[in-house]
Write an enzyme that holds these catalytic residues in place. Structure first.
Site, PDB file in Angstrom:
ATOM      1  N   CYS A   8       0.820  -1.223   0.000  1.00 28.56           N
ATOM      2  CA  CYS A   8       0.000   0.000   0.000  1.00 28.56           C
ATOM      3  C   CYS A   8       0.853   1.274   0.000  1.00 28.56           C
ATOM      4  O   CYS A   8       0.331   2.372  -0.194  1.00 28.56           O
ATOM      5  CB  CYS A   8      -0.946  -0.018   1.187  1.00 28.56           C
ATOM      6  N   HIS A  12      -2.867   6.513   2.928  1.00 28.56           N
ATOM      7  CA  HIS A  12      -3.452   5.306   2.335  1.00 28.56           C
ATOM      8  C   HIS A  12      -4.784   5.011   3.037  1.00 28.56           C
ATOM      9  O   HIS A  12      -4.872   5.016   4.270  1.00 28.56           O
ATOM     10  CB  HIS A  12      -2.477   4.133   2.517  1.00 28.56           C
ATOM     11  N   ASN A  23     -10.369  -0.648   0.848  1.00 24.76           N
ATOM     12  CA  ASN A  23      -8.902  -0.591   0.848  1.00 24.76           C
ATOM     13  C   ASN A  23      -8.413  -1.123  -0.509  1.00 24.76           C
ATOM     14  O   ASN A  23      -8.500  -2.317  -0.773  1.00 24.76           O
ATOM     15  CB  ASN A  23      -8.361  -1.448   2.009  1.00 24.76           C
TER      16      ASN A  23
END
Ligand code: COA
Length: 322
Positions: free
Chosen positions: A113, A249, A279
């Site tokens: 990420c 993120h 996500n």
């Protein structure tokens, strides 16, 4: 040579998956998912839609939304992904072929990420070195293809999407100093296995699915991200007051709220993509940027701190002047 992001575009698959979908396959409910994660919806790629397809669609959107931009002269392509169609050929090479871009270096990077910001940092370095002038940086994922749908603590989190940034030389600094790093001792706390059945000498479930120790990652994220934001600001001789926006993120809304509380920064200035995309790992920062840009929030000259964090456990932050 200084550098700047000339444009950012995104692509997300059209298939919307609401929380109700998970109510049918695991013991969960909409209220739990929203209150624990902030996620209402995510997008899933079709069966025959892969990470390279998402990258290609993101470039098509980049060209449609920016009539003054062409791919002529692109000399490097960096794709951040942990969910590539295959290990080789790289996703970057697939993009190169789709658009017939001659003479472009092509690499995929795996920093989970944190990968999109890692990609920006590498692009900045290539331009600063004077070796390259036009770099495409992608964050692209089809996490839905690597999700364990029997694990209710993780399967509700993930979604698919892609973002692409065009990075070019600038006559003044617009990609400022960055921070990068990783704590490999936490390798087992967030992993997507291939053929090895251990990490750091400890056994892992090698079933090709994403596994995570949610509580450990959650705590690590709030502590590390808060500390790295301060370090990044100090490195640029700036304070939080100098920033217009922060884009972390989008792992979990509660992580973003936790960091906002920890650094004492207004939550409404933290841009995210968690609510309608879940996500999306390395795609989450460009998705958040795109939402805010289309909402008219981001103005030319704004200073934005972007910071990704995830499997590794990696982190990478940079301050961008748009
Ligand atoms: N639906 C309903 N209940 C669930 C559930 C679900 N989908 N998943 C877990 N639960 C239950 C647990 O079994 C537990 O029940 P118990 O108290 O009876 O044992 C309870 O909810 C609380 O679980 P817990 O693990 O403490 O929840 P949490 O508040 O830590 O939230 C995560 C779980 C995964 C959402 C959270 O830990 C998280 O977001 N971690 C970071 C993950 C992340 O962002 N990773 C990517 C980083 S890049």
């Amino acid at each position: 040579m200084d550098s700047k992001i000339t444009a950012i575009a995104v692509y997300a698959p059209s298939k919307k998956i609401t929380n109700a979908y998970f109510e049918q396959i695991i013991e969960t409910n909409d209220e739990w998912i929203i209150s624990r994660t902030g996620i209402r919806e995510r997008r899933f790629a079709e069966k025959d839609e892969y990470t390279s397809n998402l990258c290609i669609s993101a470039v098509e959107n980049l060209l449609v939304e920016n009539k003054d931009i062409s791919l002529e002269g692109v000399d490097f392509i960096i794709v951040s992904t942990t969910t590539a169609d295959q290990v080789m050929p790289s996703m970057a090479s697939q993009v190169q072929n789709a658009f017939k871009i001659p003479n472009a270096g092509c690499i995929d990077i795996m920093a989970a990420c944190a990968g999109f910001v890692y990609g920006l940092t590498i692009a900045k370095g290539l331009i600063a070195a004077g070796t390259h002038k036009k770099v495409l940086v992608f964050g692209a994922e089809t996490l839905s293809k690597f999700t364990d749908y029997t694990d209710r603590t993780s399967c509700i989190l993930f979604g698919d999407g892609a973002g692409v940034a065009l990075v070019e030389p600038s006559d003044h600094p617009q990609l400022l100093n960055a921070v990068t790093g990783s704590d490999g001792s936490h390798g087992k706390d967030l992993y997507l296995s291939q053929h090895r059945t251990e990490v750091n000498g400890e056994p892992i479930e090698a079933n090709g699915k994403i596994h995570q120790n949610g509580k450990v990652v959650f705590k690590w994220a709030i502590q590390t991200v808060s500390a790295k934001i301060k370090e990044l600001l100090a490195k640029n001789d700036m304070t939080l007051d100098d920033l217009d926006w922060v884009i972390l993120h989008s792992a979990n809304m509660r992580i973003i709220e936790g960091v906002a509380g920890e650094i004492n920064y207004p939550l409404e200035k933290m841009l995210c993509s968690i609510e309608y995309f879940g996500n999306t790992s390395s795609a989450s920062i460009p998705l958040a940027y795109d939402i805010a840009r289309k909402d008219g929030k981001i103005k030319p000259g704004n200073k934005i701190l972007m910071l990704g964090f995830g499997g590794g456990l990696t982190f990478s932050g940079i301050i961008v002047v748009v």
